[in-house]
Design a protein around this motif. Structure first.
Motif, short mmCIF file in Angstrom:
data_model
loop_
_atom_site.label_atom_id
_atom_site.label_comp_id
_atom_site.label_asym_id
_atom_site.label_seq_id
_atom_site.Cartn_x
_atom_site.Cartn_y
_atom_site.Cartn_z
N THR A 143 0.82 -1.21 0.00
CA THR A 143 0.00 0.00 0.00
C THR A 143 0.85 1.26 0.00
O THR A 143 0.55 2.22 -0.71
N GLN A 144 1.93 1.27 0.78
CA GLN A 144 2.77 2.48 0.83
C GLN A 144 3.43 2.77 -0.51
O GLN A 144 3.50 3.92 -0.94
N GLU A 145 3.92 1.73 -1.18
CA GLU A 145 4.52 1.93 -2.50
C GLU A 145 3.47 2.42 -3.49
O GLU A 145 3.74 3.28 -4.34
N THR A 146 2.25 1.88 -3.39
CA THR A 146 1.17 2.30 -4.27
C THR A 146 0.80 3.76 -4.04
O THR A 146 0.64 4.53 -4.99
N VAL A 147 0.70 4.16 -2.78
CA VAL A 147 0.38 5.56 -2.45
C VAL A 147 1.47 6.48 -2.99
O VAL A 147 1.18 7.54 -3.56
N THR A 148 2.73 6.08 -2.84
CA THR A 148 3.84 6.90 -3.34
C THR A 148 3.76 7.08 -4.84
O THR A 148 3.90 8.19 -5.36
N LEU A 149 3.53 6.00 -5.57
CA LEU A 149 3.44 6.10 -7.03
C LEU A 149 2.23 6.91 -7.47
O LEU A 149 2.32 7.70 -8.42
N LEU A 150 1.10 6.73 -6.81
CA LEU A 150 -0.08 7.52 -7.16
C LEU A 150 0.17 9.01 -6.94
O LEU A 150 -0.23 9.85 -7.75
N LYS A 178 2.58 10.29 -9.72
CA LYS A 178 2.01 10.32 -11.07
C LYS A 178 0.76 11.17 -11.20
O LYS A 178 0.50 11.72 -12.26
N LEU A 179 -0.04 11.27 -10.12
CA LEU A 179 -1.32 11.98 -10.21
C LEU A 179 -1.43 13.16 -9.26
O LEU A 179 -2.45 13.86 -9.26
N GLY A 180 -0.45 13.38 -8.42
CA GLY A 180 -0.57 14.43 -7.43
C GLY A 180 -1.47 13.96 -6.29
O GLY A 180 -1.54 12.77 -5.99
N THR A 181 -2.19 14.89 -5.69
CA THR A 181 -3.05 14.53 -4.56
C THR A 181 -4.46 15.07 -4.74
O THR A 181 -4.91 15.91 -3.96
N PRO A 182 -5.21 14.58 -5.73
CA PRO A 182 -6.61 15.00 -5.81
C PRO A 182 -7.44 14.41 -4.68
O PRO A 182 -8.49 14.94 -4.33
N VAL A 183 -6.96 13.32 -4.09
CA VAL A 183 -7.57 12.72 -2.90
C VAL A 183 -6.44 12.27 -1.97
O VAL A 183 -5.29 12.18 -2.39
N ALA A 184 -6.76 11.99 -0.73
CA ALA A 184 -5.78 11.41 0.20
C ALA A 184 -5.70 9.93 -0.14
O ALA A 184 -6.59 9.15 0.22
N TRP A 185 -4.65 9.53 -0.84
CA TRP A 185 -4.59 8.19 -1.42
C TRP A 185 -4.67 7.07 -0.39
O TRP A 185 -5.35 6.08 -0.60
N ALA A 186 -3.99 7.19 0.73
CA ALA A 186 -4.00 6.11 1.72
C ALA A 186 -5.41 5.89 2.26
O ALA A 186 -5.88 4.75 2.35
N ALA A 187 -6.10 6.96 2.59
CA ALA A 187 -7.47 6.84 3.11
C ALA A 187 -8.41 6.34 2.01
O ALA A 187 -9.31 5.53 2.26
N TRP A 188 -8.22 6.81 0.79
CA TRP A 188 -9.07 6.41 -0.34
C TRP A 188 -8.94 4.91 -0.60
O TRP A 188 -9.94 4.22 -0.77
N LEU A 189 -7.71 4.40 -0.61
CA LEU A 189 -7.50 2.96 -0.81
C LEU A 189 -8.07 2.15 0.35
O LEU A 189 -8.62 1.07 0.15
N LEU A 222 -12.85 7.51 -8.16
CA LEU A 222 -12.31 8.73 -8.74
C LEU A 222 -12.67 8.70 -10.21
O LEU A 222 -12.15 7.88 -10.96
N HIS A 223 -13.60 9.56 -10.61
CA HIS A 223 -14.14 9.58 -11.98
C HIS A 223 -14.73 8.21 -12.35
O HIS A 223 -14.60 7.76 -13.48
N GLY A 224 -15.33 7.56 -11.37
CA GLY A 224 -15.94 6.26 -11.61
C GLY A 224 -14.95 5.11 -11.63
O GLY A 224 -15.31 3.98 -11.94
N LEU A 225 -13.70 5.37 -11.29
CA LEU A 225 -12.65 4.35 -11.34
C LEU A 225 -12.24 3.94 -9.93
O LEU A 225 -12.19 4.77 -9.03
N ARG A 226 -11.94 2.66 -9.78
CA ARG A 226 -11.48 2.14 -8.49
C ARG A 226 -10.22 1.30 -8.72
O ARG A 226 -10.09 0.64 -9.74
N LEU A 227 -9.35 1.33 -7.75
CA LEU A 227 -8.15 0.51 -7.79
C LEU A 227 -8.26 -0.53 -6.69
O LEU A 227 -8.18 -0.22 -5.51
N ARG A 228 -8.49 -1.75 -7.06
CA ARG A 228 -8.69 -2.82 -6.08
C ARG A 228 -7.39 -3.60 -5.88
O ARG A 228 -6.62 -3.78 -6.81
#
Length: 126
Positions: free
Chosen positions: A11-18, A21-32, A48-54
């Motif tokens: 999860t931490q590596e995923t949050v870092t890459l998000l 690559k995408l900035g912080t339109p949402v708080a990625w750790a909480a969103w995931l 996010l725009h109808g998209l989910r990362l499972r």
């Protein structure tokens, strides 16, 4: 059942890459974390725009994500919202450091300035 060895991101590596690559339109750790929760009545699953990362798998309580799923998600979010800005590069600062025992509040920092043109070299008179 087939076993295969694949690269997965925690999860931490995923949050870092998000974030990179995408900035912080949402708080990625909480969103995931919200996506990983079981859906409850009346609580919508975040997207996010109808998209989910499972997550692809888990190791204990750690969710693991496939890099290809992450890349596809990033590409889809950028396609859905071209105005998303990439995270800014780390800024460099000049710090007045007077030793390790000094409290952080006393260390003054200012952003580094980059010269607009290269410095001229002085020639030594012979």
């Amino acid at each position: 059942m087939t076993r295969k060895t694949i690269k997965l991101l925690n999860t931490q590596e995923t949050v870092t890459l998000l974030t990179l690559k995408l900035g912080t339109p949402v708080a990625w750790a909480a969103w995931l974390a919200d996506i990983r929760r079981n859906p409850r009545e009346g609580v919508p699953v975040p997207s996010l725009h109808g998209l989910r990362l499972r997550p692809y798998a888990q190791h204990g309580l750690v969710a693991l994500y496939r890099p290809c799923d992450l890349k596809d998600f990033i590409d889809a979010v950028r396609a859905a919202d071209p105005s998303i800005k990439v995270a800014s590069k780390p800024a460099f600062y000049v710090v007045d450091d007077h030793g390790e025992l000094q409290p952080w509040q006393w260390r003054k920092a200012r952003p580094i300035t980059t010269p607009t043109k290269p410095a001229t070299l002085l020639k030594r008179a012979a």
